[in-house]
Design a protein around this motif. Sequence first.
Motif, PDB file in Angstrom:
ATOM      1  N   SER A 266       0.824  -1.210   0.000  1.00  0.00           N
ATOM      2  CA  SER A 266       0.000   0.000   0.000  1.00  0.00           C
ATOM      3  C   SER A 266       0.858   1.260   0.000  1.00  0.00           C
ATOM      4  CB  SER A 266      -0.947   0.002   1.205  1.00  0.00           C
ATOM      5  OG  SER A 266      -0.243   0.010   2.428  1.00  0.00           O
ATOM      6  N   LEU A 267       1.954   1.244   0.765  1.00  0.00           N
ATOM      7  CA  LEU A 267       2.832   2.420   0.789  1.00  0.00           C
ATOM      8  C   LEU A 267       3.507   2.634  -0.564  1.00  0.00           C
ATOM      9  CD1 LEU A 267       4.569   2.236   4.299  1.00  0.00           C
ATOM     10  CD2 LEU A 267       2.882   3.905   3.497  1.00  0.00           C
ATOM     11  N   ALA A 268       3.916   1.541  -1.211  1.00  0.00           N
ATOM     12  CA  ALA A 268       4.547   1.670  -2.523  1.00  0.00           C
ATOM     13  C   ALA A 268       3.577   2.301  -3.521  1.00  0.00           C
ATOM     14  CB  ALA A 268       5.010   0.303  -3.024  1.00  0.00           C
ATOM     15  N   ILE A 269       2.341   1.835  -3.517  1.00  0.00           N
ATOM     16  CA  ILE A 269       1.339   2.389  -4.430  1.00  0.00           C
ATOM     17  C   ILE A 269       1.051   3.850  -4.087  1.00  0.00           C
ATOM     18  CG2 ILE A 269      -1.085   2.242  -5.125  1.00  0.00           C
ATOM     19  CD1 ILE A 269      -0.870  -0.794  -4.842  1.00  0.00           C
ATOM     20  N   ASN A 270       0.876   4.140  -2.805  1.00  0.00           N
ATOM     21  CA  ASN A 270       0.575   5.507  -2.386  1.00  0.00           C
ATOM     22  C   ASN A 270       1.677   6.477  -2.777  1.00  0.00           C
ATOM     23  OD1 ASN A 270      -0.871   4.385   0.788  1.00  0.00           O
ATOM     24  ND2 ASN A 270      -1.737   4.412  -1.265  1.00  0.00           N
ATOM     25  N   ARG A 271       2.941   6.070  -2.522  1.00  0.00           N
ATOM     26  CA  ARG A 271       4.058   6.991  -2.759  1.00  0.00           C
ATOM     27  C   ARG A 271       4.399   7.137  -4.234  1.00  0.00           C
ATOM     28  NH1 ARG A 271       6.939   4.989   2.541  1.00  0.00           N
ATOM     29  NH2 ARG A 271       7.614   3.227   1.259  1.00  0.00           N
ATOM     30  N   ARG A 272       4.262   6.062  -4.992  1.00  0.00           N
ATOM     31  CA  ARG A 272       4.658   6.109  -6.404  1.00  0.00           C
ATOM     32  C   ARG A 272       3.568   6.669  -7.312  1.00  0.00           C
ATOM     33  NH1 ARG A 272       9.990   5.363  -7.770  1.00  0.00           N
ATOM     34  NH2 ARG A 272       9.278   4.538  -9.777  1.00  0.00           N
ATOM     35  N   THR A 273       2.303   6.510  -6.913  1.00  0.00           N
ATOM     36  CA  THR A 273       1.219   6.945  -7.802  1.00  0.00           C
ATOM     37  C   THR A 273       0.311   8.006  -7.194  1.00  0.00           C
ATOM     38  OG1 THR A 273      -0.398   5.279  -7.074  1.00  0.00           O
ATOM     39  CG2 THR A 273       1.185   4.613  -8.765  1.00  0.00           C
ATOM     40  N   GLY A 274       0.348   8.151  -5.869  1.00  0.00           N
ATOM     41  CA  GLY A 274      -0.567   9.090  -5.221  1.00  0.00           C
ATOM     42  C   GLY A 274      -1.984   8.558  -5.128  1.00  0.00           C
ATOM     43  N   LEU A 275      -2.176   7.274  -5.410  1.00  0.00           N
ATOM     44  CA  LEU A 275      -3.495   6.664  -5.398  1.00  0.00           C
ATOM     45  C   LEU A 275      -3.625   5.681  -4.243  1.00  0.00           C
ATOM     46  CD1 LEU A 275      -3.747   5.761  -9.208  1.00  0.00           C
ATOM     47  CD2 LEU A 275      -4.770   7.749  -8.087  1.00  0.00           C
ATOM     48  N   SER A 276      -4.862   5.384  -3.863  1.00  0.00           N
ATOM     49  CA  SER A 276      -5.096   4.290  -2.926  1.00  0.00           C
ATOM     50  C   SER A 276      -4.964   2.985  -3.693  1.00  0.00           C
ATOM     51  CB  SER A 276      -6.496   4.400  -2.309  1.00  0.00           C
ATOM     52  OG  SER A 276      -7.490   4.168  -3.300  1.00  0.00           O
ATOM     53  N   VAL A 277      -4.904   1.875  -2.968  1.00  0.00           N
ATOM     54  CA  VAL A 277      -4.771   0.577  -3.618  1.00  0.00           C
ATOM     55  C   VAL A 277      -5.967   0.309  -4.532  1.00  0.00           C
ATOM     56  CG1 VAL A 277      -4.556  -1.912  -3.266  1.00  0.00           C
ATOM     57  CG2 VAL A 277      -3.398  -0.335  -1.712  1.00  0.00           C
ATOM     58  N   SER A 278      -7.174   0.586  -4.047  1.00  0.00           N
ATOM     59  CA  SER A 278      -8.361   0.322  -4.856  1.00  0.00           C
ATOM     60  C   SER A 278      -8.387   1.197  -6.105  1.00  0.00           C
ATOM     61  CB  SER A 278      -9.627   0.542  -4.025  1.00  0.00           C
ATOM     62  OG  SER A 278      -9.710   1.867  -3.541  1.00  0.00           O
ATOM     63  N   GLN A 279      -7.972   2.455  -5.987  1.00  0.00           N
ATOM     64  CA  GLN A 279      -7.938   3.325  -7.168  1.00  0.00           C
ATOM     65  C   GLN A 279      -6.920   2.827  -8.190  1.00  0.00           C
ATOM     66  OE1 GLN A 279      -7.115   7.050  -5.146  1.00  0.00           O
ATOM     67  NE2 GLN A 279      -9.205   7.768  -5.465  1.00  0.00           N
ATOM     68  N   PHE A 280      -5.764   2.368  -7.704  1.00  0.00           N
ATOM     69  CA  PHE A 280      -4.735   1.856  -8.604  1.00  0.00           C
ATOM     70  C   PHE A 280      -5.239   0.628  -9.368  1.00  0.00           C
ATOM     71  CE2 PHE A 280      -1.185  -1.101  -9.334  1.00  0.00           C
ATOM     72  CZ  PHE A 280      -0.379  -0.321 -10.141  1.00  0.00           C
ATOM     73  N   VAL A 281      -5.869  -0.295  -8.648  1.00  0.00           N
ATOM     74  CA  VAL A 281      -6.404  -1.498  -9.289  1.00  0.00           C
ATOM     75  C   VAL A 281      -7.513  -1.130 -10.261  1.00  0.00           C
ATOM     76  CG1 VAL A 281      -7.656  -3.655  -8.898  1.00  0.00           C
ATOM     77  CG2 VAL A 281      -5.756  -3.025  -7.394  1.00  0.00           C
ATOM     78  N   ASN A 282      -8.369  -0.216  -9.864  1.00  0.00           N
ATOM     79  CA  ASN A 282      -9.469   0.175 -10.742  1.00  0.00           C
ATOM     80  C   ASN A 282      -8.982   0.898 -11.993  1.00  0.00           C
ATOM     81  OD1 ASN A 282     -11.510  -0.973  -9.227  1.00  0.00           O
ATOM     82  ND2 ASN A 282     -11.903   0.871  -8.038  1.00  0.00           N
ATOM     83  N   ASN A 283      -7.851   1.575 -11.900  1.00  0.00           N
ATOM     84  CA  ASN A 283      -7.275   2.177 -13.105  1.00  0.00           C
ATOM     85  C   ASN A 283      -6.954   1.107 -14.142  1.00  0.00           C
ATOM     86  OD1 ASN A 283      -7.469   4.655 -11.905  1.00  0.00           O
ATOM     87  ND2 ASN A 283      -5.278   5.120 -11.954  1.00  0.00           N
ATOM     88  N   TYR A 284      -6.396  -0.010 -13.670  1.00  0.00           N
ATOM     89  CA  TYR A 284      -6.112  -1.120 -14.583  1.00  0.00           C
ATOM     90  C   TYR A 284      -7.399  -1.705 -15.148  1.00  0.00           C
ATOM     91  CZ  TYR A 284      -1.086  -1.887 -14.492  1.00  0.00           C
ATOM     92  OH  TYR A 284       0.270  -1.775 -14.706  1.00  0.00           O
ATOM     93  N   ARG A 285      -8.403  -1.820 -14.295  1.00  0.00           N
ATOM     94  CA  ARG A 285      -9.680  -2.360 -14.753  1.00  0.00           C
ATOM     95  C   ARG A 285     -10.322  -1.455 -15.813  1.00  0.00           C
ATOM     96  NH1 ARG A 285     -11.934  -3.975  -8.691  1.00  0.00           N
ATOM     97  NH2 ARG A 285     -10.943  -6.040  -8.584  1.00  0.00           N
ATOM     98  N   ILE A 286     -10.244  -0.154 -15.593  1.00  0.00           N
ATOM     99  CA  ILE A 286     -10.823   0.783 -16.563  1.00  0.00           C
ATOM    100  C   ILE A 286     -10.047   0.739 -17.880  1.00  0.00           C
ATOM    101  CG2 ILE A 286     -11.272   3.212 -17.041  1.00  0.00           C
ATOM    102  CD1 ILE A 286     -13.189   1.881 -15.036  1.00  0.00           C
ATOM    103  N   LYS A 287      -8.710   0.560 -17.797  1.00  0.00           N
ATOM    104  CA  LYS A 287      -7.925   0.436 -19.024  1.00  0.00           C
ATOM    105  C   LYS A 287      -8.391  -0.764 -19.835  1.00  0.00           C
ATOM    106  CE  LYS A 287      -3.599  -0.870 -18.716  1.00  0.00           C
ATOM    107  NZ  LYS A 287      -2.121  -0.838 -18.472  1.00  0.00           N
ATOM    108  N   ASP A 288      -8.625  -1.888 -19.176  1.00  0.00           N
ATOM    109  CA  ASP A 288      -9.145  -3.070 -19.859  1.00  0.00           C
ATOM    110  C   ASP A 288     -10.536  -2.809 -20.419  1.00  0.00           C
ATOM    111  OD1 ASP A 288      -6.914  -4.560 -19.454  1.00  0.00           O
ATOM    112  OD2 ASP A 288      -7.730  -5.787 -17.839  1.00  0.00           O
ATOM    113  N   ALA A 289     -11.359  -2.131 -19.628  1.00  0.00           N
ATOM    114  CA  ALA A 289     -12.726  -1.850 -20.071  1.00  0.00           C
ATOM    115  C   ALA A 289     -12.720  -0.984 -21.322  1.00  0.00           C
ATOM    116  CB  ALA A 289     -13.500  -1.162 -18.947  1.00  0.00           C
ATOM    117  N   CYS A 290     -11.814  -0.024 -21.385  1.00  0.00           N
ATOM    118  CA  CYS A 290     -11.731   0.842 -22.569  1.00  0.00           C
ATOM    119  C   CYS A 290     -11.366   0.029 -23.816  1.00  0.00           C
ATOM    120  CB  CYS A 290     -10.710   1.951 -22.335  1.00  0.00           C
ATOM    121  SG  CYS A 290     -11.266   3.244 -21.194  1.00  0.00           S
TER     122      CYS A 290
END
Length: 341
Positions: A266-290
């Motif tokens: 969680s810290l790696a995701i927060n510090r590297r992307t500024g996102l929460s874990v769920s937001q980071f995962v959902n970004n990948y899901r939305i990319k697939d959905a697109c």
Amino acid sequence: MIFVPLSLFASFLLAIVLVWFARTHDLSHRAHKLFFALVALYAIQSLLITLRWGYDVTGAASAAALLAPVLPVVAYLSYSAITGPLRPARLWPLIFIPLNWLGVTFTPDIADAMILMTFLGFGGLLIRLAWKGPDQMTLAPLENAREIVVAMALTGLTLVASGLTDIYVIVDFIRNDGRHIGFIVSFVQSAFVLVIGACAALGRVSQWPESDDDMPAEATDVTQEDDANVMAKLEDLFERENLHRNEELSLRRIARRLGVPDRKVSLAINRRTGLSVSQFVNNYRIKDACRMLAKTQDTVLTVSLAAGFATKSNFNREFVRVTGTSPSTWRKENAGSDARQ
């Protein structure tokens, strides 16, 4: 005409919630057992309120006093069970139940104050835990983490409000001989019962074929990889195995696949992307959905499920967050495109 107190309706509604919860949740999980117990206990408490203040069964007051300190303790343990396994060291809240019972039995003059502090204390702890955000819900499906945090915060606030209501009851006894107590207990406390019962129904943990409940909170093969390496491994895992598409994916499951502690992920995701874990995962899901929206004729609902979203409403919300527009509008503007993001 038969008198039917509001608290009796609350008991009936909670009984319905209880049946629904048992039918839709796997009760082999410890967290689900605790939430089931929480709803059941509040249904019983509501029934005791009905007997005492609706039908003047004085004996129900003693039972309600014994049950009262159990409620905030079980509420706190229920939500704690979603943040990680409840090992013995994390069961310390249970000590407050017998302490309150001893107070009710042997020192009734201070029993009300003890129960009040129990409600305020555990209500405050739930609010504090909710303040840390959805990344604390390591065993919950990432898609549900945010709503569970909201439910936890609302439960904490309700416990605090319930405790403050008890103060009003004491003051009313002193000033008005308790003339308003029946209304306050029946109406206000019934509302509190329904709020906490409804919130408890939202509590759930990830339903993988193999359970993570009993796995250690820290991976046994922790390395010294920096945030960049953790992110590289995580992105590779998503690209190779499409792990993000599983709607039951949790932070604990991600951490176990990477072989690092939950907190490190969680810290790696927060510090590297500024996102929460769920937001980071959902970004990948939305990319697939697109990609699917641009290249296929599948319905938006089919696409949302294939991308890993359990509900269309969550998919629409996250799609707008990532792309700034709705799925239908995006498809019209990008049909046949490469859709790379």
